[in-house]
Design a protein around this motif. Structure first.
Motif, short mmCIF file in Angstrom:
data_model
loop_
_atom_site.label_atom_id
_atom_site.label_comp_id
_atom_site.label_asym_id
_atom_site.label_seq_id
_atom_site.Cartn_x
_atom_site.Cartn_y
_atom_site.Cartn_z
N ILE A 101 -3.59 -6.68 -4.31
CA ILE A 101 -2.85 -6.41 -3.06
C ILE A 101 -2.28 -5.00 -3.09
O ILE A 101 -2.29 -4.29 -2.07
CB ILE A 101 -1.73 -7.45 -2.85
CG1 ILE A 101 -2.33 -8.85 -2.69
CG2 ILE A 101 -0.90 -7.10 -1.61
CD1 ILE A 101 -1.29 -9.95 -2.60
N PHE A 102 -1.81 -4.56 -4.27
CA PHE A 102 -1.32 -3.18 -4.40
C PHE A 102 -2.45 -2.18 -4.14
O PHE A 102 -2.23 -1.11 -3.56
CB PHE A 102 -0.72 -2.95 -5.78
CG PHE A 102 0.76 -3.18 -5.84
CD1 PHE A 102 1.64 -2.37 -5.13
CD2 PHE A 102 1.30 -4.22 -6.59
CE1 PHE A 102 3.00 -2.57 -5.16
CE2 PHE A 102 2.66 -4.43 -6.63
CZ PHE A 102 3.51 -3.61 -5.92
N ASN A 108 -4.83 1.62 2.12
CA ASN A 108 -4.54 1.74 3.55
C ASN A 108 -3.44 2.76 3.84
O ASN A 108 -3.31 3.20 4.98
CB ASN A 108 -4.14 0.37 4.10
CG ASN A 108 -5.33 -0.53 4.36
OD1 ASN A 108 -6.02 -0.39 5.36
ND2 ASN A 108 -5.61 -1.44 3.44
N LEU A 109 -2.70 3.14 2.82
CA LEU A 109 -1.68 4.18 3.02
C LEU A 109 -2.30 5.58 2.91
O LEU A 109 -2.20 6.37 3.84
CB LEU A 109 -0.56 4.02 1.98
CG LEU A 109 0.57 3.05 2.30
CD1 LEU A 109 1.48 2.89 1.10
CD2 LEU A 109 1.37 3.52 3.50
N VAL A 153 2.63 -2.58 6.20
CA VAL A 153 1.74 -1.40 6.27
C VAL A 153 0.55 -1.69 7.18
O VAL A 153 0.18 -0.87 8.03
CB VAL A 153 1.26 -1.00 4.87
CG1 VAL A 153 0.11 0.01 4.95
CG2 VAL A 153 2.41 -0.40 4.07
N MET A 154 -0.06 -2.87 7.02
CA MET A 154 -1.22 -3.23 7.84
C MET A 154 -0.84 -3.39 9.31
O MET A 154 -1.62 -3.07 10.21
CB MET A 154 -1.85 -4.52 7.31
CG MET A 154 -2.48 -4.38 5.93
SD MET A 154 -3.73 -3.08 5.85
CE MET A 154 -5.02 -3.78 6.89
N LEU A 162 -1.40 -10.91 13.77
CA LEU A 162 -1.51 -11.83 12.63
C LEU A 162 -0.72 -11.30 11.44
O LEU A 162 -0.12 -12.08 10.69
CB LEU A 162 -2.98 -12.02 12.25
CG LEU A 162 -3.27 -13.03 11.12
CD1 LEU A 162 -2.81 -14.43 11.53
CD2 LEU A 162 -4.75 -13.04 10.77
N TYR A 163 -0.72 -9.98 11.26
CA TYR A 163 0.05 -9.38 10.17
C TYR A 163 1.55 -9.53 10.41
O TYR A 163 2.34 -9.59 9.46
CB TYR A 163 -0.32 -7.90 10.00
CG TYR A 163 -1.70 -7.68 9.44
CD1 TYR A 163 -2.02 -8.13 8.17
CD2 TYR A 163 -2.67 -7.05 10.20
CE1 TYR A 163 -3.30 -7.93 7.65
CE2 TYR A 163 -3.96 -6.85 9.67
CZ TYR A 163 -4.26 -7.30 8.40
OH TYR A 163 -5.53 -7.11 7.89
N GLY A 164 1.95 -9.58 11.66
CA GLY A 164 3.36 -9.84 11.99
C GLY A 164 3.78 -11.22 11.54
O GLY A 164 4.87 -11.42 10.98
N LEU A 165 2.91 -12.20 11.78
CA LEU A 165 3.17 -13.58 11.33
C LEU A 165 3.23 -13.64 9.81
O LEU A 165 4.12 -14.30 9.24
CB LEU A 165 2.08 -14.50 11.86
CG LEU A 165 2.28 -16.01 11.65
CD1 LEU A 165 3.45 -16.51 12.49
CD2 LEU A 165 1.01 -16.77 12.02
N LEU A 166 2.29 -12.95 9.15
CA LEU A 166 2.26 -12.92 7.69
C LEU A 166 3.50 -12.24 7.12
O LEU A 166 4.05 -12.69 6.09
CB LEU A 166 1.00 -12.19 7.21
CG LEU A 166 0.75 -12.17 5.70
CD1 LEU A 166 0.62 -13.58 5.15
CD2 LEU A 166 -0.50 -11.34 5.38
#
Length: 262
Positions: A101-102, A108-109, A153-154, A162-166
């Motif tokens: 995940i890191f 993505n950064l 970040v995503m 969906l990333y907001g929910l996550l």
């Protein structure tokens, strides 16, 4: 062809870092497993739940006051018992997966190289390696903090709801595990503000509420006893700790000791 070769080299680099992470986390594993009174209690509760086909509605008690954390911690241990036989292996796998995940976070950064750098640092990070085989609710916060950072970040980059929910789920589960994760609420507030999106805020809050549904249900059937216990701790319960605080102790004692340990 050069593009394919570069991609293969990057994949090999990621795999090498994951091998390093696995080695440090599982080396001499049986001698590093932590088994004190808290771990023994939690393992017994999880096994009891499996044997009697029931789910606990409260998590482990807090050492700071007369209240308990959320039950998601026990639910995850129960899942580990069923899927990977022992929760200690499950905790170690969470630490292992956080390395990847890191990598995704860094990629993505600022691109693949930065992702590889973050992954390598997390693979050999002393605190992650030492705590990997430990079974304790604050230890699990590390994984969900990584997930919350990745989601934020995503969300900023892809702007997919969906990333907001996550993000909401990650922050909520972290708070269910231990209140020391309360700082993560800033991600849930700042990210929608940067995006200026009410929808993102709504999805984040929805994920956060979902993580607290077990506690909400517990309070509904028990006349709000959990909320009352937390409010009691916040208002008067914490006063049982007699802490003598001065600025000189903060500057010349607390911070040097803390960073000395780091």
């Amino acid at each position: 062809m050069p593009y394919v070769q570069v991609k293969l080299h990057k994949m090999k680099a990621v795999l090498l870092i994951l091998v390093i992470a696995a080695f440090f986390r599982f080396a001499n594993f049986q001698d590093r497993v932590t088994l004190h009174q808290d771990q023994a209690r939690d393992a017994i509760i999880a096994q009891y739940s499996i044997d009697h086909k029931t789910l606990p509605l409260l998590g482990p008690p807090s050492s700071a006051g007369l209240f308990s954390f959320g039950p998601i911690y026990y639910w995850i241990i129960i899942l580990f018992n069923i899927v990977v036989v022992t929760p200690w292996i499950g905790f170690t796998l969470l630490s292992f997966f956080s390395v990847y995940i890191f990598y995704l976070l860094g990629k993505n950064l600022y691109g693949t190289r930065f992702g590889l750098l973050l992954a390598l640092i997390s693979a050999v990070c002393a605190s992650e390696v030492i705590n990997a085989p430990d079974m304790l609710n604050p230890v699990m916060i590390s994984f969900f903090t990584t997930l919350a950072l990745f989601s934020s970040v995503m969300l900023l980059k892809k702007q997919k709801l969906l990333y907001g929910l996550l993000l909401g789920l990650s922050v909520g589960i972290s708070l269910n595990l231990h209140l020391q994760a309360i700082g993560l609420l800033s991600l849930l507030i700042i990210t929608p503000v940067i995006l200026r999106s009410v929808k993102v805020l709504g999805y984040g809050v929805a994920g956060f509420i979902i993580s607290f549904l077990p506690l909400i249900y517990f309070d509904i059937i028990n006349k709000g006893i959990w909320v009352k216990s937390v409010l009691n701790y916040i208002t008067i319960g914490q006063n049982k700790f007699n802490v003598f605080y001065t600025w000189d102790k903060e500057i010349f004692s607390f911070w040097p000791k803390l960073w000395g340990e780091v």
